[in-house]
Design an enzyme around this catalytic site. Structure first.
Site, mmCIF file in Angstrom:
data_model
loop_
_atom_site.group_PDB
_atom_site.id
_atom_site.type_symbol
_atom_site.label_atom_id
_atom_site.label_comp_id
_atom_site.label_asym_id
_atom_site.label_seq_id
_atom_site.Cartn_x
_atom_site.Cartn_y
_atom_site.Cartn_z
ATOM 1 N N ASP A 168 -0.518 4.289 7.266
ATOM 2 C CA ASP A 168 -0.852 4.630 8.650
ATOM 3 C C ASP A 168 -1.970 5.657 8.684
ATOM 4 O O ASP A 168 -2.126 6.462 7.768
ATOM 5 C CB ASP A 168 0.409 5.178 9.362
ATOM 6 C CG ASP A 168 0.277 5.116 10.884
ATOM 7 O OD1 ASP A 168 -0.619 4.412 11.386
ATOM 8 O OD2 ASP A 168 1.083 5.775 11.564
ATOM 9 N N GLY A 169 -2.752 5.600 9.752
ATOM 10 C CA GLY A 169 -3.802 6.590 9.954
ATOM 11 C C GLY A 169 -5.209 6.088 9.643
ATOM 12 O O GLY A 169 -6.166 6.860 9.710
ATOM 13 N N ASN A 170 -5.341 4.786 9.369
ATOM 14 C CA ASN A 170 -6.672 4.239 9.089
ATOM 15 C C ASN A 170 -7.606 4.399 10.284
ATOM 16 O O ASN A 170 -8.779 4.768 10.139
ATOM 17 C CB ASN A 170 -6.585 2.742 8.762
ATOM 18 C CG ASN A 170 -5.864 2.453 7.467
ATOM 19 O OD1 ASN A 170 -5.601 3.359 6.674
ATOM 20 N ND2 ASN A 170 -5.537 1.191 7.239
ATOM 21 N N GLU B 187 15.386 8.523 0.853
ATOM 22 C CA GLU B 187 14.868 9.836 1.211
ATOM 23 C C GLU B 187 13.510 9.609 1.888
ATOM 24 O O GLU B 187 12.806 8.651 1.578
ATOM 25 C CB GLU B 187 14.643 10.689 -0.050
ATOM 26 C CG GLU B 187 15.904 11.032 -0.806
ATOM 27 C CD GLU B 187 16.686 12.192 -0.190
ATOM 28 O OE1 GLU B 187 16.103 12.961 0.609
ATOM 29 O OE2 GLU B 187 17.878 12.299 -0.502
ATOM 30 N N THR C 11 5.091 -7.029 12.467
ATOM 31 C CA THR C 11 5.203 -8.119 13.450
ATOM 32 C C THR C 11 4.627 -7.671 14.801
ATOM 33 O O THR C 11 4.235 -8.508 15.610
ATOM 34 C CB THR C 11 6.689 -8.545 13.633
ATOM 35 O OG1 THR C 11 7.505 -7.380 13.793
ATOM 36 C CG2 THR C 11 7.200 -9.332 12.436
ATOM 37 N N TRP D 96 -8.663 8.001 10.776
ATOM 38 C CA TRP D 96 -9.586 8.376 9.702
ATOM 39 C C TRP D 96 -11.014 7.951 10.094
ATOM 40 O O TRP D 96 -11.974 8.722 9.944
ATOM 41 C CB TRP D 96 -9.157 7.703 8.393
ATOM 42 C CG TRP D 96 -9.987 8.058 7.200
ATOM 43 C CD1 TRP D 96 -9.738 9.053 6.308
ATOM 44 C CD2 TRP D 96 -11.192 7.408 6.760
ATOM 45 N NE1 TRP D 96 -10.720 9.073 5.339
ATOM 46 C CE2 TRP D 96 -11.615 8.084 5.591
ATOM 47 C CE3 TRP D 96 -11.962 6.332 7.228
ATOM 48 C CZ2 TRP D 96 -12.755 7.711 4.884
ATOM 49 C CZ3 TRP D 96 -13.103 5.973 6.528
ATOM 50 C CH2 TRP D 96 -13.479 6.664 5.377
ATOM 51 N N ARG E 183 -2.505 -5.983 18.641
ATOM 52 C CA ARG E 183 -3.803 -5.267 18.653
ATOM 53 C C ARG E 183 -4.891 -6.218 19.114
ATOM 54 O O ARG E 183 -4.664 -7.418 19.232
ATOM 55 C CB ARG E 183 -4.083 -4.735 17.246
ATOM 56 C CG ARG E 183 -3.057 -3.675 16.866
ATOM 57 C CD ARG E 183 -3.458 -2.949 15.615
ATOM 58 N NE ARG E 183 -2.480 -1.921 15.292
ATOM 59 C CZ ARG E 183 -2.676 -0.969 14.413
ATOM 60 N NH1 ARG E 183 -3.817 -0.888 13.765
ATOM 61 N NH2 ARG E 183 -1.737 -0.072 14.173
ATOM 62 N N LEU F 17 5.000 -2.886 -13.078
ATOM 63 C CA LEU F 17 5.300 -2.600 -11.667
ATOM 64 C C LEU F 17 5.431 -3.882 -10.836
ATOM 65 O O LEU F 17 4.640 -4.811 -11.008
ATOM 66 C CB LEU F 17 4.141 -1.756 -11.096
ATOM 67 C CG LEU F 17 4.145 -1.489 -9.595
ATOM 68 C CD1 LEU F 17 5.137 -0.381 -9.264
ATOM 69 C CD2 LEU F 17 2.743 -1.104 -9.116
ATOM 70 N N LEU G 121 9.972 5.059 11.780
ATOM 71 C CA LEU G 121 10.048 3.984 10.791
ATOM 72 C C LEU G 121 9.221 2.758 11.203
ATOM 73 O O LEU G 121 8.847 1.946 10.353
ATOM 74 C CB LEU G 121 11.527 3.603 10.625
ATOM 75 C CG LEU G 121 12.060 3.101 9.301
ATOM 76 C CD1 LEU G 121 11.513 3.885 8.113
ATOM 77 C CD2 LEU G 121 13.588 3.165 9.295
ATOM 78 N N HIS H 105 -9.727 0.704 7.886
ATOM 79 C CA HIS H 105 -8.871 -0.261 7.193
ATOM 80 C C HIS H 105 -9.438 -0.589 5.814
ATOM 81 O O HIS H 105 -8.714 -0.740 4.831
ATOM 82 C CB HIS H 105 -8.728 -1.544 8.015
ATOM 83 C CG HIS H 105 -8.017 -1.342 9.323
ATOM 84 N ND1 HIS H 105 -6.878 -0.587 9.431
ATOM 85 C CD2 HIS H 105 -8.292 -1.795 10.584
ATOM 86 C CE1 HIS H 105 -6.465 -0.577 10.700
ATOM 87 N NE2 HIS H 105 -7.318 -1.288 11.417
ATOM 88 N N ARG I 151 -12.910 1.271 13.632
ATOM 89 C CA ARG I 151 -11.571 1.260 13.033
ATOM 90 C C ARG I 151 -11.520 0.437 11.743
ATOM 91 O O ARG I 151 -10.829 0.781 10.794
ATOM 92 C CB ARG I 151 -10.550 0.688 14.023
ATOM 93 C CG ARG I 151 -10.275 1.578 15.222
ATOM 94 C CD ARG I 151 -9.265 0.918 16.168
ATOM 95 N NE ARG I 151 -7.983 0.682 15.508
ATOM 96 C CZ ARG I 151 -7.029 1.607 15.371
ATOM 97 N NH1 ARG I 151 -7.211 2.801 15.861
ATOM 98 N NH2 ARG I 151 -5.906 1.308 14.762
HETATM 99 C C1 IPE Z 1 3.160 0.963 11.217
HETATM 100 O O1 IPE Z 1 1.987 1.481 11.687
HETATM 101 C C2 IPE Z 1 2.968 -0.432 10.747
HETATM 102 C C3 IPE Z 1 2.183 -0.570 9.522
HETATM 103 C C4 IPE Z 1 1.727 0.412 8.833
HETATM 104 C C5 IPE Z 1 1.928 -1.915 9.108
HETATM 105 P P1 IPE Z 1 1.578 1.349 13.235
HETATM 106 O O2 IPE Z 1 0.460 2.265 13.461
HETATM 107 O O3 IPE Z 1 1.360 -0.074 13.576
HETATM 108 O O4 IPE Z 1 2.920 1.821 13.953
HETATM 109 P P2 IPE Z 1 3.147 2.507 15.342
HETATM 110 O O5 IPE Z 1 2.554 1.580 16.352
HETATM 111 O O6 IPE Z 1 2.444 3.809 15.279
HETATM 112 O O7 IPE Z 1 4.632 2.646 15.450
HETATM 113 C C1 IPE Z 2 -2.561 1.528 9.635
HETATM 114 O O1 IPE Z 2 -3.484 2.294 10.307
HETATM 115 C C2 IPE Z 2 -3.015 0.130 9.378
HETATM 116 C C3 IPE Z 2 -2.265 -0.919 10.093
HETATM 117 C C4 IPE Z 2 -1.181 -0.725 10.787
HETATM 118 C C5 IPE Z 2 -2.798 -2.268 9.996
HETATM 119 P P1 IPE Z 2 -3.578 2.287 11.895
HETATM 120 O O2 IPE Z 2 -4.508 1.192 12.296
HETATM 121 O O3 IPE Z 2 -2.234 2.223 12.514
HETATM 122 O O4 IPE Z 2 -4.269 3.684 12.163
HETATM 123 P P2 IPE Z 2 -4.012 4.674 13.365
HETATM 124 O O5 IPE Z 2 -2.535 4.882 13.486
HETATM 125 O O6 IPE Z 2 -4.589 4.039 14.564
HETATM 126 O O7 IPE Z 2 -4.741 5.921 12.962
HETATM 127 MG MG MG Z 3 -0.913 3.619 13.294
#
Ligand code: IPE
Ligand code: IPE
Ligand code: MG
Length: 233
Positions: A18-20, A205, A64, A23, A69, A129, A193, A35, A31
């Site tokens: 998360d956070g791409n 954990e 899912t 970033w 998006r 792995l 989650l 990714h 965006r």
């Molecule tokens: C969680 O990230 C899903 C994946 C990393 C694939 P999201 O950015 O999609 O989740 P929400 O929308 O913040 O819950």
């Molecule tokens: C996670 O990064 C990648 C995917 C869920 C595909 P996000 O696209 O959710 O990045 P933010 O949360 O917008 O920063």
């Molecule tokens: Mg996200």
């Protein structure tokens, strides 16, 4: 941070990527660039995890819910997926990594499905792995599908509901055969989650960090493991 010799390495580490987007935004980039950078971090993390002796590494790459998006972003993610599958085959072969996908792959384009099948097929005999990629994955979807398949087995006389155990129900999940995660890491500051490994996370954990996924480094992984290790289990 160096790898402590006495460090207890968790057998199964799961990561919510998360956070791409954030970033990229921070840098004034689209965006998609976030990714792309996130994929580079995945590649590095697979190699690091393989060398550290982690047995299972799961990454949540596409949920899912992520189909909601923009068409542009979903399209770009599919293109990245195509590109990185080919690279991953090389990385997996070079590092003795076995690749497995969990989630409903049937919704992807035929060439992506074939790519996934090929990755699994050609790495099936690797003994290092196991790298599990969760794509078009949702924990509720997984449990619902398992319930449906199980009910069908009951109706058709292959299973008896009086004998259902947690172990045999697990056998209906996408994750069958994969041990439950010991440690779940979520970067980028969110404390939820998001429908990841709902059944499997019963005793996991958790480790949360504000670092955005593309910036996630080996040092960060070691911090997460050190934190895991410091908790009484
Ligand atoms: C969680 O990230 C899903 C994946 C990393 C694939 P999201 O950015 O999609 O989740 P929400 O929308 O913040 O819950
Ligand atoms: C996670 O990064 C990648 C995917 C869920 C595909 P996000 O696209 O959710 O990045 P933010 O949360 O917008 O920063
Ligand atoms: Mg996200």
């Amino acid at each position: 941070m160096a790898l402590d010799e006495n460090m207890v390495i968790p057998g199964h580490v799961a990561l919510i990527l998360d956070g791409n987007g954030r970033w990229a935004k921070k840098r004034g980039l689209p965006r998609t660039m976030g990714h792309k950078e996130g994929c580079v971090t995945v590649e590095k993390t697979v190699e690091i995890a393989a060398r550290m002796g982690i047995r299972y590494l799961t990454v949540y790459g596409f949920s899912t819910e992520n189909w909601k998006r923009s068409a542009e972003e979903v399209g770009a993610l599919m293109q990245l997926f195509r590109y990185y599958m080919v690279r991953l085959l090389k990385i997996a072969s070079a590092n003795n990594v076995r690749v497995r996908m969990i989630g409903d792959r049937s919704r992807f384009a035929p060439d992506i499905i074939e790519g996934i099948n090929r990755l699994e097929r050609e790495t099936a005999d690797n003994t290092g792995l196991t790298f599990v990629i969760a794509v078009n994955y949702g924990g509720r979807d997984e449990i619902l599908r398992a319930a449906r398949a199980y009910a069908l087995d009951c109706v058709e006389g292959r299973a008896d509901p009086n004998h259902l155990t947690q172990e045999n129900f697990s056998g209906y999940l996408f994750s069958r055969g994969v041990p439950d995660p010991d440690l779940i890491i979520r970067p980028s500051g969110e404390l939820r989650l998001s429908n990841f490994l709902l059944w499997e996370s019963a005793y996991a954990e958790f480790y949360f960090t504000d670092v955005l996924w593309p910036d996630f480094s080996k040092a960060e992984l070691l911090r997460a493991i050190a934190s895991y290790q410091s908790r009484a289990r």
